[in-house]
Design an enzyme around this catalytic site. Structure first.
Site, PDB file in Angstrom:
ATOM      1  N   CYS C 114       0.865  -1.186   0.000  1.00  0.00           N
ATOM      2  CA  CYS C 114       0.000   0.000   0.000  1.00  0.00           C
ATOM      3  C   CYS C 114       0.903   1.238   0.000  1.00  0.00           C
ATOM      4  O   CYS C 114       1.734   1.396   0.902  1.00  0.00           O
ATOM      5  CB  CYS C 114      -0.880   0.005   1.236  1.00  0.00           C
ATOM      6  SG  CYS C 114      -1.643   1.614   1.497  1.00  0.00           S
ATOM      7  N   GLU C 149       8.658  -2.245 -11.467  1.00  0.00           N
ATOM      8  CA  GLU C 149       7.374  -2.194 -12.195  1.00  0.00           C
ATOM      9  C   GLU C 149       6.237  -1.682 -11.321  1.00  0.00           C
ATOM     10  O   GLU C 149       5.212  -2.364 -11.146  1.00  0.00           O
ATOM     11  CB  GLU C 149       7.030  -3.571 -12.753  1.00  0.00           C
ATOM     12  CG  GLU C 149       8.031  -4.047 -13.791  1.00  0.00           C
ATOM     13  CD  GLU C 149       7.617  -5.319 -14.528  1.00  0.00           C
ATOM     14  OE1 GLU C 149       6.708  -6.009 -14.042  1.00  0.00           O
ATOM     15  OE2 GLU C 149       8.198  -5.604 -15.591  1.00  0.00           O
ATOM     16  N   GLU C 309      14.266  -4.863 -19.406  1.00  0.00           N
ATOM     17  CA  GLU C 309      13.932  -6.288 -19.413  1.00  0.00           C
ATOM     18  C   GLU C 309      13.405  -6.677 -20.783  1.00  0.00           C
ATOM     19  O   GLU C 309      12.718  -5.877 -21.434  1.00  0.00           O
ATOM     20  CB  GLU C 309      12.842  -6.614 -18.383  1.00  0.00           C
ATOM     21  CG  GLU C 309      13.246  -6.537 -16.943  1.00  0.00           C
ATOM     22  CD  GLU C 309      12.112  -7.024 -16.010  1.00  0.00           C
ATOM     23  OE1 GLU C 309      11.212  -7.751 -16.481  1.00  0.00           O
ATOM     24  OE2 GLU C 309      12.123  -6.648 -14.828  1.00  0.00           O
TER      25      GLU C 309
END
Lengths: 675, 675, 675
Positions: C114, C149, C309
């Site tokens: 969170c 990410e 990536e």
């Protein structure tokens, strides 16, 4: 008996509180330009009217009512209880519903009050008291619009407690309840009322809400209970208003196609006038909309209803909302009038700039001008409605054929596990309705408590739930000369969803003169050919009942499968009347032939016109006048039936006697027969 | 070793508690008319037997047992623990499961007890103690039916606690656990057992239950843990009964196609006899049902099993339930017997009037008469079964070919993320089963712990999870002359779902003589042509393994893609035996040709008959007799293979020597070869 | 300004902590064989680094860094904050997110912190402090990779509280908020900030996350708030590192196609270099991947980015993962370089043996050898990259045409209820991008805050949300001679998702010289023909805007429907520039013709080549050199455009002057123009 509306209302939902007051003046002028004579207000204003529990503020509403009353608008005043203020959710979380997944909701959306929340009950009634005291005697307020589009269920602890009490009152002992619901099945036997839990995803559900559950009787009673719980809210609001003004019309707006959650037959008794929000989708066939209007008209035995909402342009909740084509707006609104509406009301008069419905069409669009195509069409229709009001207001619709639409059977069908998942109560009813509609044999859509003796022919497709009393009523109707038709899946269960022992279709076996031993399920896209004894070979689908004749004779036999040669459609002469049983879902040719046959057997069945299947043709009667509504609800030119070209029919709208058979797309005629 | 049943049971589930006692007498007469000799009772009666925690009431059950025992019925007595009374949920909420979404359920449905709830454990065992004391020595009770259709998982705190303990026992240290599950991946490393959480939607799940999760090892162990938790419940109930009567047969009814939740190979060890509920859907191909029967028979090394449930007519949970065609009922029940069943039992003997299964078929339908088509077919079959009992009861089924069906590989496949989502463990096994079935080369369906030396050929499609021990067992089997075939996706992971380092297929590389470098995924409906060195060109689909030959040789090469000309199917002579690897999913022609090839390599593989692909042909042996079951499970006439028309085959049912090649739809022959 | 990377990084994610240390030595040798010069480490090691709240252990990480630094590898060091240790969930449940269904998650997966959890904030920052102190001055660490990410939203109480504060700061009074979001709609008016609830399934949602909700303004602000909340986490980590080393490059890896959750234009300001994880699916058309690279390059005004990536083989999350064909790997990696990447990095260098990504491809596969096809292709590419580094590193990409991609308009479109559900912001942008790409007219993908004056032509399909400021910027751009094209659904709403009153397209009416009165929705697979005044008849779909010309003229008219003959595409000369409005979704022929037209009107638009639609052709500039990247990203031979065969183009990779027009599948040329 209260007096009905003394004018045809033309207007609709208006939310001036979303705009600064200077906009209101401009709007009023626009409305007058468009012949709009009514506004529906205060539908979602609770949060504005009551900023907190202790304080009410009616200043804005006062202003709106004053301005529009002064300009002679007839006001439909809503009670605003359909959307609770944010502070209420915060202060009293129990006002929100618990959903089928067992989750308590929070502030958001609308129509999400728990009907058994003591806080919601208290706070909503207090608001209505305030409103009633302030406006109930205001002569500009001609209709009270209680809440909004009641629907949906709650599954909270308050509902659970109230449901247990409701059951206790109904069944008296747990023993009777165990038997009524067959609770020894799967060891569900209960011993105390507080062992009953609401039927949701954490309990008895096998699928989404209002589909298969473990105990049909429980789910069916829960639907009745929720429908009644919401109805009680309506009744309580109504009583508060009537205490101040016992003569003002009070209603709530029904909705849906139709709403599956509420038994509108039960609700209708408490409405002074039926009000309906009509939103045919871009691809809704015209007969389905007609059916819904006939259903609304039938709820109070053919009393005219209010078309409380409809869109002047796009709706915002469709996957795709093509624009209404030129003329489409008028045609669709007049279809409601043709089928019994005495008002034409839009949602909405002015288009919201923000939030969920900002792309829902309006009389005054985001362009904020009267120079739009939609505004001009609305104005033109306003003019036409004014013209026909003297003829049409309170004109009656009344037919010799009825079709039963029954929420109890619908609900019972929802919980069926077995035979075929494609059983669709509404579709079954609509299939018959459509065939009669296209042959211009108009039907009334009635409930099981309607007086049957008014009708020459009563159809009851998939009348799944049949109480002993109803079975007797049907039997009496046929005995006394009535004509009754029913189908597969009818008469199977009683009021508590228990199958009648002793053969299908239970208590209707006698009047139908048959025994149905088994029901074969047909796969989708599979048919079973059926051959009429003295007629064509057509196709059945969905199911094939395996029927034994008792007193009945066969009208048509299956022409394939291992039951080839056995009856598919039967006829039974009983008392002074006749009953028919149709054991499979007939294709269009099958129903068409069946109607031909019925027309011979029930000779007073005479179509309003022949051919012209694409037209909606219906009649309203006033005094001794007969007005034929002929609507081309298609996008292509249709041919007017020859009979209307004989020089005896004058169009109320154009004032001309009909001479031309070509009916343009979206054209409406209201023909007065003067000879 | 307990003695097996001394008669072929014909009967099924009966719930007299749903009807008044006067119905029971009528039912008994009906059953006798139908040659029914057994009833299964008390499956869902807990709530009736125990109205509250302190009080039991066996009066009704006593009556039922007394009445039917007196009439010489053999009773299958259930323990009733599969559906908990409503009061128990109220008093002990922890008896209910928490689902994959993390939601505690409430009273409703059935099969929803938490296996690790101390309250459920205590209360269910107390009930079984009461039942055992009362009925375990009753000679009429020939089988105990523990609980019902065990299945499903729970994800509650009690399960989580027990799971942590289970893991601690298994792995001893968190270090070993971290390594076993590769927990350094995504930083999942744990340091205390209480850091482990159940793998559900709030934790590691990427999709619905039993699909992709973040940690395959965790999910796989959780499946083992839940399967064992439920098995413990079974074992505990069994022990209680055996304390009173150590000789009575005790089982539970397996189900599903098959049930994916329980490792039935582990469960089978604890069943005195395998019992199976068989519900082929209207469109289930006959070979799939045959496979399930063979699987059940294989669970206890070819011991006959009980067909514990089957429907005499429609099931209620199918999307569409066509009626069974005339003759279909008998053919389908006899298929079970053909494949090793020693009982024929229905769900249900009498049809419920209310609740979830009210449209599930029964011997006595809602019509409440013995004059129905279904009742008559049931009676006729009863007569036939009586006729064949002396020949068939305890007759053996035994084959030279085996196919491995392994829950551990199935489970491991469920959690795979990657390569292709269409990998379907069951389908892979069934594809091979079907090909052999249609060529009348009957196979036994075995587990990895079965004695391999019994078989000439063992197939193990998609044997994904292979322990070192299993790899050795396979290697030994081939070394000793066995024939072993496996496919793509085999041998990839060990017992904790970790891929073997050093090339695919891990520890099977040696016995197969290959190294698989990569696996190409084919899109749905895409094929890759494969050419047999000395045979046809056929198609592969799903995946293509890129294979390097080590000691093996190629039987077939890919004929397209960048790996054109590389091996697709390999053969390796190893020790005294041979192994094959199939790197792609073969089409029907491919498998057919492969079988032809295998028949040459494993010469004892001789089909029971040639041609007649549509027939189910199998054999049961008793003493020195050989009984060919030949079933036409199709809706059209089939041709009997020529060999059965040579005058040496007599049908047990008709008593006639076979002379006619035409086998009507749904016809069954049980041919005794007398020469 | 920090210095950019001084070498082209070749390497990728490496998780040595999943293997014993002896494996590390072998891996290092393999990497050197493959010309790999960089590793990305520590992405998911939090649990290893911090076994409990009080204790850190950097011993393993120390070893890894020491070993690879010693071997001259450039290290990309992640902060490990993307996956929280199990103990943290147990101790501080608030670190986990609450999902759109209102459910608090537990330990599992990753990327589930969170952003407004004080515990997560504190603990993650403490970790980064430790890491920074230990490694920020290590010269081997050339890039810091913060978290991983970033994405997804949380709906917990901490977020709700922070959101209320965020709104208070933004709107100051509830009155302004009520107006900004039009909260009088459906009685949503609020009086206190704590009456605001997060927009989720229990509140305002009408569908799944990031689709229709009741209050668009609320949902839009919540997306901004969540994007900013996550960005704050990034900024805080970055500051901690910069405190120790102000010169080291710091970034996080962007992802998705692109990620819909974060406004990357806002994020880009805080990245030292853009890093992108690129995972084209097996069926992703090459232009879509090119678009994403151009978008990444555009985020910092054409600064080169890191390909952080990419997969050397299969990904593990696709439904079907065919192997990369020989040559495909190099071509796909070089496509990134062609479009502006200055690194080539894989996920992953070594393949996991267990858990979710065990079937995701790697440089070193499960086979654990350098003898695989994939390893060899990786090595070969490593050699090629080394060869081109002097020419390509830091080479610029820069174009004259730009297309706007704007998260704010994307988000606003997500919440639209109405007109058509098929509105797809990305698709609308990609349709224009694709047409220009295939004509070898390369475009920059920019945001609304980019300097417009750099471009000759700016396209902004479906620029739905347009602030007054942006409208002015567009107007100024055109006034000053710019060329601007926009479409249907543009300019409709302001920053708080409120429709502009006074006609569509709101504040763009003036510069476009039109008024759009209505928008017709077309059904799927339905078209409306459109006729160019001086060109072909093509097809529109999705919607047709009904346009009134003000100052504009019509380029094309609708050729059907009731609006036949009215404008579909308009052109307006405004100031020194020109603007175009396209009222429908054009088919390929329509856009192609429109481009031909635009090329005449904006004469500097000259394609890099003609024909060869299947090739990806782009240019990078260094010093005065111009490098044409010509990629055949198809599986078939393509023809090189004639212009490259004139003897003036030499391929950097082969060193040869181009003479052969045939370009094999997956072939890449990097052509230096030397004359």
């Amino acid at each position: 008996m209260k007096a009905l509306l003394d004018d045809l209302l033309y207007g609709g939902d208006y939310n001036p509180e979303q705009w600064p007051t200077k906009t209101w003046d401009q709007d009023l002028t626009f409305f007058q330009t468009a012949h709009i004579n009514s506004i529906t207000i205060n539908v979602f204003s609770w949060a504005l009217l009551q900023p907190n529990e202790k304080y009410y503020d009616f200043s804005t509403l006062d202003q709106i009512i004053k301005k529009y009353a002064a300009a002679d608008f007839k006001i439909v005043l809503a009670t605003s209880t359909a959307a609770m203020p944010a502070w209420m959710f915060k202060k009293y979380p129990d006002v929100a519903r618990v959903d089928y997944q067992g989750r308590r909701h929070v502030f958001g959306q609308r129509h999400n009050f728990c009907p058994n929340s003591p806080n919601y009950q208290r706070l909503s009634q207090k608001l209505v008291e305030q409103l009633a005291q302030r406006y109930a005697k205001n002569p500009a307020v001609v209709v009270w619009h209680v809440n909004n589009e009641y629907g949906g269920y709650c599954y909270c602890q308050n509902c659970q407690r109230a449901f247990r009490q409701w059951l206790k009152t109904k069944y008296q002992t747990t023993g009777r309840l165990n038997q009524a619901w067959n609770l020894n099945f799967w060891g569900h036997t209960i011993y105390n009322w507080d062992e009953i839990v609401v039927p949701n995803e954490l309990g008895d559900a096998f699928g989404p809400e209002n589909t298969v559950t473990a105990v049909g009787g429980l789910s069916l009673d829960y639907q009745r209970f929720q429908s009644e719980s919401l109805l009680k809210l309506f009744i309580n609001e109504k009583k508060i208003i009537e205490k101040i003004n016992s003569q003002v019309l009070i209603t709530t707006n029904f909705h849906g196609t139709p709403n599956p959650d509420l038994d509108y037959h039960q609700w209708a008794k408490h409405q002074d006038v039926i009000a309906y929000d009509s939103y045919p989708a871009y691809d809704t066939p015209a007969y389905q909309t007609a059916f819904l209007y006939d259903l609304m008209r039938g709820l109070k035995n053919n009393q005219s209803f209010m078309l409380m909402e409809s869109t002047p342009s796009q709706v915002n909740w469709q996957a795709y909302s093509p624009l209404k084509r030129p003329g489409q707006l008028a045609a669709q609104e007049l279809q409601a009038v043709a089928h019994g509406a005495d008002t034409v009301q839009y949602f909405q008069l002015r288009q919201s700039l923000g939030a969920q419905e900002k792309f829902h069409g309006a009389v005054i669009s985001h362009a904020n001008t009267d120079q739009t195509r939609v505004f001009k069409e609305v104005s033109h229709l306003g003019q036409d409605l004014k013209k026909i009001t003297p003829n049409i207001l309170h004109a009656q619709s009344k037919n010799q054929i009825a079709i039963i639409f029954d929420w109890q059977s619908w609900w019972a069908c929802q919980h069926i596990a077995g035979i075929t998942q494609d059983l669709d109560y509404q579709k079954a009813v609509l299939t018959y309705y459509q065939a009669f509609y296209q042959q211009h044999l108009p039907v009334d859509v009635i409930g099981v408590n309607t007086d049957f003796s008014q009708y020459k022919l009563i159809m009851a497709p998939v009348l799944h739930l049949v109480s002993g009393k109803l079975a007797q009523k049907i039997t009496d109707y046929v005995t006394d000369g009535g004509h009754f038709l029913t189908t597969y899946f009818s008469g199977l269960v009683n009021e508590t969803d228990q199958v009648y022992s002793g053969g299908y279709p239970g208590p209707l076996q006698k009047v139908l003169g048959i025994w149905v031993e088994e029901t074969d399920a047909l796969l989708p896209k599979h048919n079973c050919p059926i051959k009429f004894t003295a007629g064509p070979k057509i196709n059945g689908s969905l199911v094939c009942d395996l029927i034994h004749l008792r007193q009945a004779s066969s009208l048509a036999n299956y022409a394939a499968e291992f039951y080839q040669g056995t009856p598919a459609i039967t006829e039974n002469h009983y008392g002074q009347g006749t009953s028919w049983y149709v054991g499979s879902q007939l294709d269009a040719a099958g129903i068409t032939y069946l109607i031909e046959y019925l027309k011979q057997k029930v000779p007073t069945l005479v179509p309003l016109a022949v051919a012209a299947k694409e037209l909606d043709i219906t009649v309203r009667y006033q005094a001794k006048q007969k007005y034929f509504f002929i609507l081309n609800l298609s996008e292509s030119v249709q041919k007017l039936p020859q009979k209307f070209l004989d020089g005896n029919f004058k169009d109320l709208l154009s004032g001309k006697v009909m001479t031309d058979a070509a009916l343009p797309a979206w054209k409406t005629l209201i023909l007065q027969q003067f000879n």
